[in-house]
Design a protein around this motif. Structure first.
Motif, PDB file in Angstrom:
ATOM      1  N   PRO A  26     -57.426 -82.452   9.410  1.00 54.28           N
ATOM      2  CA  PRO A  26     -56.445 -83.096   8.533  1.00 54.28           C
ATOM      3  C   PRO A  26     -56.538 -84.626   8.593  1.00 54.28           C
ATOM      4  N   GLU A  27     -56.791 -85.168   9.777  1.00 55.26           N
ATOM      5  CA  GLU A  27     -56.879 -86.628   9.911  1.00 55.26           C
ATOM      6  C   GLU A  27     -58.054 -87.189   9.104  1.00 55.26           C
ATOM      7  N   GLU A  28     -59.168 -86.477   9.124  1.00 52.29           N
ATOM      8  CA  GLU A  28     -60.330 -86.926   8.346  1.00 52.29           C
ATOM      9  C   GLU A  28     -60.042 -86.829   6.851  1.00 52.29           C
ATOM     10  N   LEU A  29     -59.387 -85.763   6.429  1.00 56.70           N
ATOM     11  CA  LEU A  29     -59.086 -85.583   5.007  1.00 56.70           C
ATOM     12  C   LEU A  29     -58.044 -86.588   4.519  1.00 56.70           C
ATOM     13  N   LEU A  30     -57.163 -87.015   5.422  1.00 53.44           N
ATOM     14  CA  LEU A  30     -56.133 -87.979   5.028  1.00 53.44           C
ATOM     15  C   LEU A  30     -56.733 -89.328   4.626  1.00 53.44           C
ATOM     16  N   GLU A  31     -57.929 -89.617   5.100  1.00 58.30           N
ATOM     17  CA  GLU A  31     -58.592 -90.854   4.686  1.00 58.30           C
ATOM     18  C   GLU A  31     -58.916 -90.825   3.190  1.00 58.30           C
ATOM     19  N   ASP A  32     -59.014 -89.617   2.628  1.00 53.31           N
ATOM     20  CA  ASP A  32     -59.306 -89.470   1.199  1.00 53.31           C
ATOM     21  C   ASP A  32     -58.037 -89.312   0.363  1.00 53.31           C
ATOM     22  N   CYS A  33     -57.048 -88.604   0.866  1.00 53.97           N
ATOM     23  CA  CYS A  33     -55.829 -88.313   0.088  1.00 53.97           C
ATOM     24  C   CYS A  33     -55.008 -89.590  -0.115  1.00 53.97           C
ATOM     25  N   HIS A  34     -54.617 -89.845  -1.347  1.00 54.81           N
ATOM     26  CA  HIS A  34     -53.828 -91.040  -1.619  1.00 54.81           C
ATOM     27  C   HIS A  34     -52.399 -90.898  -1.094  1.00 54.81           C
ATOM     28  N   ARG A  35     -51.803 -92.025  -0.794  1.00 49.38           N
ATOM     29  CA  ARG A  35     -50.429 -92.029  -0.290  1.00 49.38           C
ATOM     30  C   ARG A  35     -49.461 -91.549  -1.372  1.00 49.38           C
ATOM     31  N   LYS A  36     -48.339 -90.971  -0.890  1.00 46.17           N
ATOM     32  CA  LYS A  36     -47.311 -90.457  -1.781  1.00 46.17           C
ATOM     33  C   LYS A  36     -45.967 -91.027  -1.338  1.00 46.17           C
ATOM     34  N   ASP A  37     -45.086 -91.261  -2.260  1.00 46.59           N
ATOM     35  CA  ASP A  37     -43.817 -91.914  -1.937  1.00 46.59           C
ATOM     36  C   ASP A  37     -42.943 -91.073  -1.014  1.00 46.59           C
ATOM     37  N   THR A  38     -43.110 -89.768  -1.046  1.00 43.15           N
ATOM     38  CA  THR A  38     -42.267 -88.882  -0.237  1.00 43.15           C
ATOM     39  C   THR A  38     -43.113 -88.124   0.776  1.00 43.15           C
ATOM     40  N   GLU A  39     -42.432 -87.466   1.705  1.00 43.66           N
ATOM     41  CA  GLU A  39     -43.147 -86.701   2.722  1.00 43.66           C
ATOM     42  C   GLU A  39     -43.735 -85.424   2.126  1.00 43.66           C
ATOM     43  N   TRP A  40     -44.908 -85.059   2.565  1.00 43.05           N
ATOM     44  CA  TRP A  40     -45.558 -83.832   2.147  1.00 43.05           C
ATOM     45  C   TRP A  40     -46.357 -83.302   3.329  1.00 43.05           C
ATOM     46  N   SER A  41     -47.025 -82.191   3.174  1.00 42.16           N
ATOM     47  CA  SER A  41     -47.826 -81.619   4.267  1.00 42.16           C
ATOM     48  C   SER A  41     -49.252 -81.369   3.799  1.00 42.16           C
ATOM     49  N   LEU A  42     -50.162 -81.518   4.727  1.00 36.35           N
ATOM     50  CA  LEU A  42     -51.575 -81.237   4.455  1.00 36.35           C
ATOM     51  C   LEU A  42     -51.995 -80.059   5.330  1.00 36.35           C
ATOM     52  N   ALA A  43     -52.462 -79.005   4.711  1.00 35.82           N
ATOM     53  CA  ALA A  43     -52.888 -77.803   5.433  1.00 35.82           C
ATOM     54  C   ALA A  43     -54.384 -77.594   5.244  1.00 35.82           C
ATOM     55  N   VAL A  44     -55.042 -77.171   6.303  1.00 26.24           N
ATOM     56  CA  VAL A  44     -56.485 -76.945   6.248  1.00 26.24           C
ATOM     57  C   VAL A  44     -56.790 -75.502   6.605  1.00 26.24           C
ATOM     58  N   LEU A  45     -57.514 -74.844   5.724  1.00 24.32           N
ATOM     59  CA  LEU A  45     -58.011 -73.497   5.978  1.00 24.32           C
ATOM     60  C   LEU A  45     -59.491 -73.648   6.294  1.00 24.32           C
ATOM     61  N   LYS A  46     -59.852 -73.389   7.547  1.00 22.68           N
ATOM     62  CA  LYS A  46     -61.228 -73.616   7.978  1.00 22.68           C
ATOM     63  C   LYS A  46     -62.218 -72.808   7.137  1.00 22.68           C
ATOM     64  N   GLY A  47     -63.198 -73.505   6.571  1.00 24.93           N
ATOM     65  CA  GLY A  47     -64.215 -72.815   5.796  1.00 24.93           C
ATOM     66  C   GLY A  47     -64.995 -73.800   4.946  1.00 24.93           C
ATOM     67  N   ILE A  48     -66.210 -73.429   4.592  1.00 20.99           N
ATOM     68  CA  ILE A  48     -67.022 -74.286   3.743  1.00 20.99           C
ATOM     69  C   ILE A  48     -66.686 -74.006   2.283  1.00 20.99           C
ATOM     70  N   ALA A  49     -67.017 -74.961   1.419  1.00 13.36           N
ATOM     71  CA  ALA A  49     -66.697 -74.812   0.002  1.00 13.36           C
ATOM     72  C   ALA A  49     -67.407 -73.588  -0.569  1.00 13.36           C
ATOM     73  N   SER A  50     -66.688 -72.816  -1.383  1.00 12.19           N
ATOM     74  CA  SER A  50     -67.224 -71.569  -1.935  1.00 12.19           C
ATOM     75  C   SER A  50     -67.700 -71.796  -3.361  1.00 12.19           C
ATOM     76  N   PHE A  51     -68.993 -72.108  -3.514  1.00 18.66           N
ATOM     77  CA  PHE A  51     -69.560 -72.354  -4.836  1.00 18.66           C
ATOM     78  C   PHE A  51     -70.443 -71.187  -5.273  1.00 18.66           C
ATOM     79  N   SER A  52     -70.455 -70.932  -6.558  1.00 17.51           N
ATOM     80  CA  SER A  52     -71.426 -69.983  -7.124  1.00 17.51           C
ATOM     81  C   SER A  52     -71.635 -70.354  -8.584  1.00 17.51           C
TER      82      SER A  52
END
Length: 385
Positions: free
Chosen positions: A121-147
């Motif tokens: 989550p800490e690494e992803l937060l470097e990408d997510c833009h700030r928001k005026d209110t509190e929110w939560s960031l959840a991570v489901l471990k896994g690689i991107a599922s492309f086909s």
């Protein structure tokens, strides 16, 4: 109570995945005696390879509440925003949104952004833009599922996301109803197990308004009707753009408002030391993203590059152009300007990006026989650590 889920996915590569998730939410809600609807819309027109797109699921206690909630353009206060590719955390260039839309833009106050990722989550937060209110960031471990368009990658990402949503937003769907919906829809007890494990293992952290990427997302305003010229006037794009300090170089004229920040899952890095200036990347790039530098090198412009990888494929010099996972980058700065400023520093930077296999190993499907099995084993190793 009414609940809504937004699923942000990459067009074609993840279209079926996005649809299965929102459909699964509604089927689970029906198991609880509720009503719901899932629907999608283009993130760009038309839906194309890798372009950010969205599906929505809305559930309610009765038909009247559902109709009331849907009497708007689209849900703007979602309980959960799902990003099934973690590079979408950098923002989304969405249909009818003029600029870069933060991934949490349509997440309600106190809501959750859920992404499948191997990052913390800490690494992803470097990408997510700030928001005026509190929110939560959840991570489901896994690689991107492309086909691809005609292939569905049945790696359980759909049911895993459903299980995680049941944990993060139980007022939308409960685990028991998700499990019942999976049994009816897929008749596969292993998928039920995957959903339950995702429910047990998904991690979330609260995010304060002062956390996240402080950068203001790129945006622009369309001209008002009274600001437009008389008659039907569509200004042409200049053939060439001037670049200060680039005497002798060449930058193709480009639309000043149309960027491609959100379309990439990979981007090219260039070893200017071994580049022979053969022009093949410049000639073959379908988006004319390469700027010709004053030294005759070719610099991939990150405002124009969509990350297709054609340049890597046509480059005749081994390891001169390498496609690297987009999540490995924090900005869209010019590589050539970094190279000109300090060649040794650039060489170290380039080496680090290419050698970091944890982030560079990324594909848009099955590039070789056995690739799927390799990825499944990688996921198992990560989630059982």
């Amino acid at each position: 109570m009414t609940g809504s889920i937004e699923v942000v996915y990459r067009g074609i590569f993840q279209k079926t995945l996005g649809q299965r998730i929102t459909r699964g939410i509604v089927l689970a809600a029906v198991k609880e005696g509720r009503v719901g609807i899932s629907f999608g819309r283009y993130g760009d027109s038309p839906e194309r390879n890798g372009i950010p797109a969205k599906s929505f699921a809305v559930v309610a206690d009765n038909e009247e509440d559902l109709q009331t909630y849907l009497s708007r353009y689209e849900p703007t206060d979602n309980d959960v925003t799902v990003a099934v590719d973690d590079t979408l955390c950098k923002g989304v260039e969405s249909w009818a949104w003029y600029g870069l839309q933060p991934i949490n833009k349509l997440t309600r106050s106190g809501g959750v952004v859920l992404t499948t990722s191997m990052q913390s989550p800490e690494e992803l937060l470097e990408d997510c833009h700030r928001k005026d209110t509190e929110w939560s960031l959840a991570v489901l471990k896994g690689i991107a599922s492309f086909s691809g368009l005609w292939v569905y990658k049945d790696d359980h990402t759909d049911v895993r996301v459903l299980g995680a949503i049941a944990r993060l937003a139980p007022h939308v769907v409960k685990l028991e109803s998700v499990e019942a919906a999976i049994r009816d829809e897929w008749n596969d007890e292993l998928k039920v197990t995957s959903a339950r494990k995702a429910y047990e293992r998904v991690e979330a952290r609260k995010v304060r308004p002062d956390e996240g990427n402080p950068e203001r997302p790129y945006e622009f305003q369309l001209p008002k009707w009274w600001e437009m010229k008389e008659g039907l006037v569509i200004p042409g794009i200049p053939v060439q753009q001037d670049v200060e300090g680039w005497e002798g170089g060449y930058r193709p004229g480009r639309n000043p408002t149309f960027k491609k920040f959100a379309t990439r899952t990979m981007r090219p890095v260039v070893d200017f030391e071994i580049c022979t200036k053969c022009t093949l990347c410049w000639l073959q790039c379908p988006d004319s993203c390469f700027d010709v530098t004053p030294t005759g090198h070719y610099d991939a412009n990150m405002e124009a590059c969509c990350g297709c990888g054609v340049c890597e494929a046509v480059c005749p010099v081994e390891n001169c152009i390498t496609m690297v996972n987009e999540s490995a980058f924090g900005d869209n700065a010019s590589q050539f300007e970094m190279y000109e400023k300090d060649k040794d520093t650039y060489k170290s930077w380039l080496k680090g990006k290419i050698e970091d296999k944890a982030t560079t190993d990324r594909t848009h499907g099955f590039q070789l026989r056995g690739k799927y099995e390799e990825e499944v084993q990688e996921i198992i190793r990560e989630v059982t650590k």
